[in-house]
Scaffold this active site. Structure first.
Site, short mmCIF file in Angstrom:
data_model
loop_
_atom_site.label_atom_id
_atom_site.label_comp_id
_atom_site.label_asym_id
_atom_site.label_seq_id
_atom_site.Cartn_x
_atom_site.Cartn_y
_atom_site.Cartn_z
N ASP A 31 13.97 -10.17 46.13
CA ASP A 31 13.77 -11.25 47.10
C ASP A 31 14.45 -12.54 46.66
O ASP A 31 14.63 -12.78 45.46
CB ASP A 31 12.25 -11.48 47.27
CG ASP A 31 11.94 -12.23 48.55
OD1 ASP A 31 12.85 -12.40 49.39
OD2 ASP A 31 10.77 -12.64 48.72
N GLY A 34 18.47 -15.18 50.32
CA GLY A 34 18.73 -16.21 51.33
C GLY A 34 18.51 -17.60 50.76
O GLY A 34 19.34 -18.51 50.95
N ARG A 35 17.43 -17.79 50.02
CA ARG A 35 17.14 -19.11 49.45
C ARG A 35 18.18 -19.50 48.40
O ARG A 35 18.62 -20.64 48.31
CB ARG A 35 15.73 -19.13 48.85
CG ARG A 35 14.67 -19.42 49.90
CD ARG A 35 13.31 -19.02 49.44
NE ARG A 35 13.14 -17.58 49.51
CZ ARG A 35 12.14 -16.92 48.95
NH1 ARG A 35 11.23 -17.57 48.27
NH2 ARG A 35 12.03 -15.62 49.09
N SER A 76 13.81 -2.96 54.49
CA SER A 76 12.50 -2.49 54.95
C SER A 76 12.56 -2.12 56.43
O SER A 76 13.50 -2.50 57.14
CB SER A 76 11.44 -3.57 54.74
OG SER A 76 11.61 -4.59 55.70
N THR A 77 11.52 -1.42 56.89
CA THR A 77 11.45 -1.08 58.31
C THR A 77 11.37 -2.34 59.16
O THR A 77 11.74 -2.33 60.33
CB THR A 77 10.21 -0.19 58.60
OG1 THR A 77 9.07 -0.74 57.90
CG2 THR A 77 10.40 1.22 58.13
N GLU A 78 10.92 -3.44 58.56
CA GLU A 78 10.81 -4.72 59.28
C GLU A 78 12.13 -5.50 59.29
O GLU A 78 12.33 -6.38 60.12
CB GLU A 78 9.72 -5.60 58.66
CG GLU A 78 8.29 -5.12 58.90
CD GLU A 78 7.91 -3.89 58.06
OE1 GLU A 78 8.45 -3.74 56.93
OE2 GLU A 78 7.11 -3.07 58.53
N ASN A 79 13.02 -5.17 58.36
CA ASN A 79 14.28 -5.94 58.25
C ASN A 79 15.21 -5.75 59.45
O ASN A 79 16.14 -6.54 59.64
CB ASN A 79 15.04 -5.58 56.96
CG ASN A 79 14.42 -6.17 55.71
OD1 ASN A 79 14.59 -5.65 54.60
ND2 ASN A 79 13.69 -7.28 55.85
N TRP A 80 14.96 -4.74 60.29
CA TRP A 80 15.78 -4.57 61.50
C TRP A 80 15.66 -5.79 62.41
O TRP A 80 16.53 -6.03 63.24
CB TRP A 80 15.36 -3.32 62.28
CG TRP A 80 15.63 -2.03 61.57
CD1 TRP A 80 14.70 -1.19 61.03
CD2 TRP A 80 16.90 -1.42 61.30
NE1 TRP A 80 15.30 -0.10 60.45
CE2 TRP A 80 16.66 -0.21 60.60
CE3 TRP A 80 18.23 -1.77 61.59
CZ2 TRP A 80 17.69 0.64 60.19
CZ3 TRP A 80 19.24 -0.92 61.17
CH2 TRP A 80 18.97 0.26 60.48
N LEU A 206 3.17 -7.86 48.60
CA LEU A 206 3.74 -6.53 48.46
C LEU A 206 4.71 -6.16 49.58
O LEU A 206 5.56 -5.29 49.42
CB LEU A 206 2.58 -5.53 48.39
CG LEU A 206 2.79 -4.18 47.74
CD1 LEU A 206 3.48 -4.31 46.39
CD2 LEU A 206 1.46 -3.47 47.57
N SER A 207 4.55 -6.83 50.73
CA SER A 207 5.47 -6.61 51.86
C SER A 207 5.72 -5.14 52.19
O SER A 207 6.87 -4.72 52.34
CB SER A 207 6.80 -7.33 51.60
OG SER A 207 6.59 -8.70 51.45
#
Ligand code: FPP
Length: 252
Positions: A31, A34-35, A76-80, A206-207
């Site tokens: 992680d 981006g920052r 991750s599945t959320e990164n889409w 944990l995301s």
């Protein structure tokens, strides 16, 4: 020529690591790309690119230290839900990484593996992954697992569906269901649970990463953004891990 194995002590003296207690499986939530980019007025894509460089360094260091399994949360599945061009950049970086690094990884005994549903990835990624997995399948020095289109909840739901389907088609009985059986239906089948989960960049969550597998993992957080994460940070994480008292719910 410098023999890094003979010089182990010298290499590790910054944290005086116990080489007999190196975590077998380290999982990392990479992680802060981006920052990191924002801090330097660069586009986010440059942060991800720098993040790939960190992967190269940390894989080498983990291998040198004798870590047997390294799992990297890459998508991750959320990164889409990220902007389309960022998703595209991440996919391209994966293909470039695999093409560029495959030879060296193979020569150094790295076995590559994927956790997640790769059927939703662009064809180019699927092909590069297929080649990497096939080329390295007999390597034994270290398993490098890329979590790609991976989500812990999705993995558990998938396992439930697969178990249900095997009960329906007579391959399984309901009484067969136990923790060991569930493990066999996860993407991580056969891979030991992570001993140590590392998350840089200051976030402490944990995301949706390895939800089943982290039951007794040790967590290690740091404020460093992933592109700035260095070999010494890995050694520090391991040194801290070695000072933990792992009781697995028991008393000493
Ligand atoms: C999180 O940082 C990072 C990701 C979602 C992607 C990690 C991917 C790579 C390092 C490269 C992928 C390539 C390969 C070879 C697997 P973030 O973007 O959420 O950072 P931020 O929270 O600072 O915005």
């Amino acid at each position: 020529m410098l023999n890094i194995f003979k010089s182990k002590k010298e290499f590790n003296q910054d944290f005086d690591l116990d080489m007999n207690n190196i975590p077998n499986h380290i999982a990392i939530i990479m992680d802060g790309n981006g920052r990191w980019a924002k801090e330097q007025n660069l586009p986010r894509s440059m942060g991800h690119r720098a993040g790939v460089e960190t992967i190269r360094r940390i894989l080498k260091e983990a291998t040198r230290l004798g870590v047997k399994n390294l799992t990297l949360y890459a998508f991750s599945t959320e990164n889409w839900a990220r902007p389309k061009d960022e998703v595209g950049t991440l996919m391209k970086l994966l293909v470039t990484y695999l093409k560029k690094e495959l030879k060296e990884c193979h020569e150094n005994g790295v076995r590559m593996n994927v956790l997640g549903d790769t059927s939703k990835l662009p064809k180019e990624c699927q092909n590069a992954l297929e080649e990497a997995l096939e080329t390295t399948r007999n390597n034994t020095k270290i398993n490098l697992n890329f979590a790609l289109n991976y989500g812990g909840r999705n993995e558990i739901v998938r396992a439930i569906k697969l178990i249900n389907s095997d009960i329906k088609n007579g391959k399984l009985n309901e009484e067969d269901i136990n923790e060991a059986l569930v493990e066999k239906y996860l993407y991580t089948k056969g891979i030991p649970d992570p001993d140590l989960i590392i998350r840089p960049s200051g976030e402490q969550r944990l995301s949706n990463f390895l939800l089943w597998q982290c039951a007794y993992s040790e967590f290690w957080y740091s404020d460093i953004n992933w592109p700035d994460f260095k070999e010494k940070d890995l050694r520090k994480a391991i040194a801290d891990y070695q000072n933990r008292d792992r009781r697995f719910g028991k008393v000493k």
